[in-house]
Design a protein around this motif. Structure first.
Motif, PDB file in Angstrom:
ATOM      1  N   ARG A  80      39.288 -86.493 -12.043  1.00  0.00           N
ATOM      2  CA  ARG A  80      38.208 -85.532 -12.349  1.00  0.00           C
ATOM      3  C   ARG A  80      37.131 -86.184 -13.208  1.00  0.00           C
ATOM      4  O   ARG A  80      35.930 -85.927 -13.019  1.00  0.00           O
ATOM      5  CB  ARG A  80      38.786 -84.309 -13.062  1.00  0.00           C
ATOM      6  N   ALA A  81      37.560 -87.021 -14.160  1.00  0.00           N
ATOM      7  CA  ALA A  81      36.589 -87.729 -14.996  1.00  0.00           C
ATOM      8  C   ALA A  81      35.726 -88.657 -14.140  1.00  0.00           C
ATOM      9  O   ALA A  81      34.509 -88.795 -14.368  1.00  0.00           O
ATOM     10  CB  ALA A  81      37.325 -88.533 -16.075  1.00  0.00           C
ATOM     11  N   LEU A  82      36.345 -89.272 -13.134  1.00  0.00           N
ATOM     12  CA  LEU A  82      35.587 -90.155 -12.227  1.00  0.00           C
ATOM     13  C   LEU A  82      34.593 -89.371 -11.381  1.00  0.00           C
ATOM     14  O   LEU A  82      33.469 -89.816 -11.133  1.00  0.00           O
ATOM     15  CB  LEU A  82      36.560 -90.895 -11.310  1.00  0.00           C
ATOM     16  N   CYS A  83      35.006 -88.173 -10.949  1.00  0.00           N
ATOM     17  CA  CYS A  83      34.182 -87.379 -10.028  1.00  0.00           C
ATOM     18  C   CYS A  83      32.868 -86.918 -10.665  1.00  0.00           C
ATOM     19  O   CYS A  83      31.892 -86.672  -9.940  1.00  0.00           O
ATOM     20  CB  CYS A  83      34.965 -86.171  -9.519  1.00  0.00           C
ATOM     21  N   VAL A  84      32.845 -86.740 -11.983  1.00  0.00           N
ATOM     22  CA  VAL A  84      31.612 -86.253 -12.622  1.00  0.00           C
ATOM     23  C   VAL A  84      30.668 -87.406 -12.997  1.00  0.00           C
ATOM     24  O   VAL A  84      29.559 -87.177 -13.461  1.00  0.00           O
ATOM     25  CB  VAL A  84      31.941 -85.421 -13.888  1.00  0.00           C
ATOM     26  N   ARG A  85      31.127 -88.648 -12.807  1.00  0.00           N
ATOM     27  CA  ARG A  85      30.272 -89.796 -13.130  1.00  0.00           C
ATOM     28  C   ARG A  85      29.279 -90.054 -12.003  1.00  0.00           C
ATOM     29  O   ARG A  85      29.550 -89.790 -10.833  1.00  0.00           O
ATOM     30  CB  ARG A  85      31.123 -91.059 -13.312  1.00  0.00           C
ATOM     31  N   GLU A  86      28.156 -90.637 -12.393  1.00  0.00           N
ATOM     32  CA  GLU A  86      27.177 -91.049 -11.379  1.00  0.00           C
ATOM     33  C   GLU A  86      27.731 -92.231 -10.614  1.00  0.00           C
ATOM     34  O   GLU A  86      28.382 -93.110 -11.175  1.00  0.00           O
ATOM     35  CB  GLU A  86      25.852 -91.437 -12.056  1.00  0.00           C
ATOM     36  N   GLY A  87      27.448 -92.263  -9.344  1.00  0.00           N
ATOM     37  CA  GLY A  87      27.879 -93.387  -8.530  1.00  0.00           C
ATOM     38  C   GLY A  87      29.364 -93.409  -8.239  1.00  0.00           C
ATOM     39  O   GLY A  87      29.914 -94.461  -7.886  1.00  0.00           O
ATOM     40  N   CYS A  88      30.010 -92.269  -8.387  1.00  0.00           N
ATOM     41  CA  CYS A  88      31.456 -92.209  -8.115  1.00  0.00           C
ATOM     42  C   CYS A  88      31.696 -92.406  -6.619  1.00  0.00           C
ATOM     43  O   CYS A  88      31.031 -91.759  -5.800  1.00  0.00           O
ATOM     44  CB  CYS A  88      31.999 -90.857  -8.561  1.00  0.00           C
ATOM     45  N   PRO A  89      32.626 -93.273  -6.244  1.00  0.00           N
ATOM     46  CA  PRO A  89      32.930 -93.442  -4.814  1.00  0.00           C
ATOM     47  C   PRO A  89      33.361 -92.102  -4.210  1.00  0.00           C
ATOM     48  O   PRO A  89      34.234 -91.424  -4.767  1.00  0.00           O
ATOM     49  CB  PRO A  89      34.096 -94.441  -4.806  1.00  0.00           C
ATOM     50  N   PRO A  90      32.784 -91.672  -3.111  1.00  0.00           N
ATOM     51  CA  PRO A  90      33.081 -90.336  -2.557  1.00  0.00           C
ATOM     52  C   PRO A  90      34.545 -90.146  -2.163  1.00  0.00           C
ATOM     53  O   PRO A  90      35.062 -89.032  -2.167  1.00  0.00           O
ATOM     54  CB  PRO A  90      32.156 -90.226  -1.340  1.00  0.00           C
ATOM     55  N   GLU A  91      35.252 -91.276  -1.846  1.00  0.00           N
ATOM     56  CA  GLU A  91      36.658 -91.126  -1.427  1.00  0.00           C
ATOM     57  C   GLU A  91      37.567 -90.715  -2.582  1.00  0.00           C
ATOM     58  O   GLU A  91      38.732 -90.359  -2.364  1.00  0.00           O
ATOM     59  CB  GLU A  91      37.177 -92.418  -0.779  1.00  0.00           C
ATOM     60  N   VAL A  92      37.042 -90.751  -3.833  1.00  0.00           N
ATOM     61  CA  VAL A  92      37.851 -90.309  -4.983  1.00  0.00           C
ATOM     62  C   VAL A  92      38.209 -88.829  -4.836  1.00  0.00           C
ATOM     63  O   VAL A  92      39.262 -88.383  -5.285  1.00  0.00           O
ATOM     64  CB  VAL A  92      37.115 -90.571  -6.311  1.00  0.00           C
ATOM     65  N   TRP A  93      37.338 -88.070  -4.162  1.00  0.00           N
ATOM     66  CA  TRP A  93      37.598 -86.631  -4.007  1.00  0.00           C
ATOM     67  C   TRP A  93      38.900 -86.370  -3.244  1.00  0.00           C
ATOM     68  O   TRP A  93      39.642 -85.445  -3.557  1.00  0.00           O
ATOM     69  CB  TRP A  93      36.432 -85.955  -3.273  1.00  0.00           C
ATOM     70  N   VAL A  94      39.182 -87.208  -2.234  1.00  0.00           N
ATOM     71  CA  VAL A  94      40.409 -86.990  -1.475  1.00  0.00           C
ATOM     72  C   VAL A  94      41.632 -87.385  -2.315  1.00  0.00           C
ATOM     73  O   VAL A  94      42.693 -86.766  -2.226  1.00  0.00           O
ATOM     74  CB  VAL A  94      40.381 -87.734  -0.113  1.00  0.00           C
ATOM     75  N   ASN A  95      41.467 -88.403  -3.190  1.00  0.00           N
ATOM     76  CA  ASN A  95      42.564 -88.760  -4.103  1.00  0.00           C
ATOM     77  C   ASN A  95      42.844 -87.610  -5.074  1.00  0.00           C
ATOM     78  O   ASN A  95      43.999 -87.289  -5.369  1.00  0.00           O
ATOM     79  CB  ASN A  95      42.223 -90.026  -4.887  1.00  0.00           C
ATOM     80  N   LEU A  96      41.739 -86.981  -5.554  1.00  0.00           N
ATOM     81  CA  LEU A  96      41.889 -85.817  -6.428  1.00  0.00           C
ATOM     82  C   LEU A  96      42.586 -84.683  -5.673  1.00  0.00           C
ATOM     83  O   LEU A  96      43.466 -83.998  -6.219  1.00  0.00           O
ATOM     84  CB  LEU A  96      40.518 -85.355  -6.929  1.00  0.00           C
ATOM     85  N   GLY A  97      42.207 -84.516  -4.390  1.00  0.00           N
ATOM     86  CA  GLY A  97      42.849 -83.478  -3.576  1.00  0.00           C
ATOM     87  C   GLY A  97      44.354 -83.693  -3.451  1.00  0.00           C
ATOM     88  O   GLY A  97      45.140 -82.747  -3.555  1.00  0.00           O
TER      89      GLY A  97
END
Length: 553
Positions: A80-97
């Motif tokens: 979640r901390a990664l997701c709110v950063r600028e330039g976060c790799p979009p595939e992080v969302w699926v890892n969060l999922g």
């Protein structure tokens, strides 16, 4: 449940650093990961984060390691901390999922997955979520998107497993194993399927292949303990689980809830009220085992309140729901609950997958038992009795069925095999055993059963049974004794008439030489204890005969 806990760890999208420059990854981190020492890896990454500029992918690795360690809350915080950063790799969302999925936050997991770019991992996650939501249309849509690659096929196999299609799951795992002998962990999945199919010895053999290479595996050792529980007993299972607890570090969180749950089962329910309630929505079996615990404590109402809203999906759930409804129906005299129980038993026993299993045949026997079709009950119980020789509950039902069809000698033998004091003090047991004694010309033993009972409504009912059954079988002496006690407790005309008939019956047997003449001395006091004028007439007749035949009274 166990499979789904392990599965995403294999299929999770590897952090970008793994795909980019392996040279930028700290060498020691690679060693920790190759040894599956995720705690060591996290310690290293946190140290690098605190002492200076960290690697650009260290946050991704922290989430990855926390996920594999089973610390899903920590993994969620990192992602979640990664997701709110600028330039976060979009595939992080699926890892969060994936992390939210393992925390049981399925709606949030779906939202996170849908924010990620399309990928095989996203499809697999949405496939599992559709299963959790019971959305068959979406499930089939994501199923069609699966490809013939290992990760997708493993995902399909896990869904088969969770839908109780164990043979289909085994077929997929074996096909992948033929192509990839080095995928040793698949042996655990195959063993788990065989466990669910009740092939515990086969499960052990398959599991041994994996344990030779990874003797400290949490999942494998836990499954080995479960096999021991089924093949041997709770003590043997607990010994295996103790080995697992001993080699696990105090900070090792993965499967701790599962181990605590299984320990309760292995110990016969000890600590159930402390351990199981918080796990009801975490481990699916926790609810079922808590229901079983309440049933064993004779708290049928509590077990019913726990299971009444459960929509059964597996044979075990159907069976348990049937047992609870049967117990409640018998306790409160509800024909509706008994009918529901009978339907559940019939559904399991008549299904193609269960009809030839031991539980399936027990279900059909239970269905016919509730329908009072005891000839049919015996067909099914006879087919499985060799597996239950020392099982008191089985023998109790088996003996009742034997007695109900008039096979009193065999029924009596089976009743006498029962060791449980709880069953032996149950009125149903006492009344059936008394009837078996009487029907096999052992009325004295039936009378002794009554003498051991405390005065209660049940003892009155047993007296009535002894009085009437002994009368019917021509065992008039004990019939007269029983009617005598009944008359004193309830001086009704029916009880006097029964006693009168029994006393005359004894006299007839004495006259015919089929009963000792001395018995007449015990009959006269029974007749004197009543105030009915008919008694005096009968006594005079008996006295005259005794005098004529020189019988001392």
């Amino acid at each position: 449940q166990i499979l789904s806990r392990v599965k995403p760890a294999v299929g999770a999208e590897a952090p970008p650093s793994e795909k980019k420059k392996t040279g930028r990854r700290p060498p020691r981190l690679a060693e920790y990961l190759s040894q599956r020492d995720y705690l060591g890896a996290i310690t290293l990454l946190e140290f690098q984060r605190s002492v200076g500029p960290a690697e650009e992918d260290s946050d991704l690795w922290l989430g990855y390691c926390a996920f594999h360690l089973g610390d899903y809350k920590r993994a969620m915080q990192e992602y979640r901390a990664l997701c709110v950063r600028e330039g976060c790799p979009p595939e992080v969302w699926v890892n969060l999922g994936c992390t939210l999925f393992f925390l049981g936050l399925y709606r949030e997991a779906e939202e996170a997955a849908l924010r990620a770019p399309k990928s095989q991992l996203q499809n697999r996650l949405l496939f599992h979520l559709a299963h959790k939501f019971n959305d068959e249309k979406k499930l089939m849509g994501f199923h069609q998107n699966l490809q013939d690659v290992t990760e997708d096929q493993l995902s399909l196999a896990s869904i088969h497993y969770m839908r109780s299609h164990y043979q289909e799951a085994i077929d997929i795992y074996k096909r992948i194993l033929l192509e990839n002998r080095e995928f040793l962990a698949l042996n655990v999945y195959v063993a788990l399927c065989y466990y669910k199919l009740d092939y515990y010895d086969v499960s052990q053999e398959v599991l041994a292949v994996y344990l030779q290479s990874f003797p400290d595996s949490t999942i494998a050792l836990n499954l080995k303990a479960c096999n021991h529980y089924r093949l041997y007993n709770g003590k043997a299972a607990e010994a295996e689980l103790k080995n697992l607890i001993d080699i696990s570090s105090s900070s090792f969180e993965f499967a701790k809830e599962l181990i605590r749950h299984n320990l309760v089962v292995f110990r016969g329910g000890e600590g159930a009220l402390q351990v199981l309630p918080p796990l009801i929505d975490v481990i699916s079996e926790a609810r079922l085992n808590l229901v079983i615990y309440y049933l064993r404590q004779d708290d049928v109402q509590e077990s019913y309140s726990l299971i009444k809203d459960l929509e059964p999906a597996s044979p075990q759930e159907y069976i348990l729901k049937g047992v609870v409804n049967a117990a409640l129906g018998q306790e409160i005299g509800s024909r509706d609950h008994l009918k529901i129980a009978q339907q559940f038993f019939q559904l399991v026993g008549g299904s193609a997958s269960e009809c030839d299993t031991i539980p399936g045949r027990q279900c059909m026997a239970s269905c016919f038992f509730l329908l009072r079709q005891f000839e049919d009950v015996l067909i099914y119980l006879n087919s499985v009795k060799s597996y239950f020789y020392n099982d008191d509950t089985f023998n109790f039902n088996y003996a009742q069925s034997k007695a109900a069809v008039g096979n009193y000698t065999e029924a009596m033998e089976v009743f006498l095999l029962i060791q449980s004091e709880k069953i032996k003090n149950d009125y149903t047991y006492l009344s059936w055993l008394a009837r078996c004694y009487i029907m096999t010309q052992k009325a004295r033993l039936a009378w002794e059963l009554y003498l051991k009972m405390e005065t209660s409504g049940e003892s009155f009912s047993l007296l009535q049974l002894i009085a009437n059954d002994c009368y019917k079988m021509g065992q008039f002496y004990y019939s007269a004794k029983a009617f005598d006690v009944l008359e004193r407790l309830d001086p009704s005309p029916e009880h006097w008439e029964g006693k009168r008939g029994a006393c005359v019956g004894i006299f007839q047997l004495i006259v015919a030489g089929r009963e000792p003449r001395e018995t007449l001395r015990e009959v006269l006091p029974l007749l004197r204890s009543t105030g009915n004028t008919q008694a005096e007439y009968i006594i005079r007749v008996m006295r005259k005969w005794a005098k004529d035949n020189r019988v001392s009274l």
